[in-house]
Design an enzyme around this catalytic site. Structure first.
Site: not given
Ligand SMILES: [Zn+2]
Length: 267
Positions: A107-109, A125, A158, A161, A198
């Site tokens: 679940q960790n990023i 996640h 981006c 765009c 954890g």
């Molecule tokens: Zn874009």
């Protein structure tokens, strides 16, 4: 848990590890606290002081007030970029290398399982390595942009765009990555041992992911500081810090060389 109780539990958990055919770990914020990463769902993390994450880190809020989101997330991103894996991450990577762990659902990023050397990781996640344009939906490698954002506060845009990029982390109210979640579910469905580490198992879908395998007879080890709703179904519950406990289990698991049949079953 007294020391002899813990030692007994470690020894028995290691025996379950050794006899299992396919072990899958499900990890949450508690695996990374020793690396200095706050659980942003925890009220005492400090991240609550100015903003409620449930509001600022929601998809709706990102759409209407992206700058608030980036302001809130910046210290967390900076902490994650600078963080190093702790003994829990390292122990998981070594268990996989030795053929005793088939994969990790996290679940960790924070990328710390990968940094520690784990190979099969399902980040349900999301993560910060990529970002997606909010207008043209171009997905791009975001490592340098995210690092620049952490360092200077410059928002990621981006290059096609000019619209704002959204890091590929799952916000509150946002749908999880369908393919990764279904692959993770298939992985855990086939496990005969699940190790929850954890995670307080309060967030869906992770919370329900072990259920089909448990109903089919899989064993369950839970290593978590707090009780979880699955404790009642666990073979072993170790109410302790996973960064202390998992290296002990690893040591016990590796005490004897692995059987040849395990090498075959892990292909
Ligand atoms: Zn874009």
């Amino acid at each position: 848990m007294t020391h002899p109780q813990l030692a007994d539990c470690i020894e028995k958990s290691a025996a379950v590890f050794r006899s299992a055919r396919r072990v899958v770990a499900l990890t949450g914020a508690g695996v990374s606290t020793r690396s200095g990463i706050p659980d942003f769902r925890s009220r005492d993390s400090g991240l609550w002081k100015k903003y409620d994450p449930m509001t600022v880190a929601s998809l709706a809020s990102f759409r209407y007030h992206p700058k608030d989101f980036f302001k809130w997330v910046r210290p967390l991103v900076k902490t994650m970029i600078d963080a190093e894996p702790n003994p829990a991450h390292t122990a998981f990577a070594k268990l996989e290398q030795a053929g005793f762990l088939h994969g990790i659902i996290t679940q960790n990023i924070d990328d710390l399982h990968r940094k520690a050397g784990s190979k099969r990781i399902y980040e349900i996640h999301g993560h910060l390595r990529e970002a997606t344009c909010t207008s043209c939906y171009q997905k791009r490698n975001a490592k340098s942009l995210i690092e620049a954002f952490a360092r200077t506060g410059a928002l990621p845009y981006c290059d096609l765009c000019g619209s704002l990029l959204k890091p590929d982390i799952i916000l509150f109210g946002e749908q999880l990555p369908t393919i990764i979640v279904s692959e993770a579910q298939a992985l855990i469905d086939d496990a005969d041992l699940i190790v929850v580490a954890g995670s307080s198992m309060e967030v869906m879908p992770a919370a329900s992911m072990p259920i089909p395998a448990l109903n089919a007879g899989a064993k369950l080890i839970i290593i978590n500081n707090e009780p979880t709703y699955l404790d009642i179904r666990a073979d072993f519950v170790i109410r302790d810090d996973v960064a202390d406990v998992l290296p002990m289990i690893l040591q016990e698991v590796l005490r004897e060389p692995k059987e040849t049949k395990r090498l075959v079953s892990n292909q």
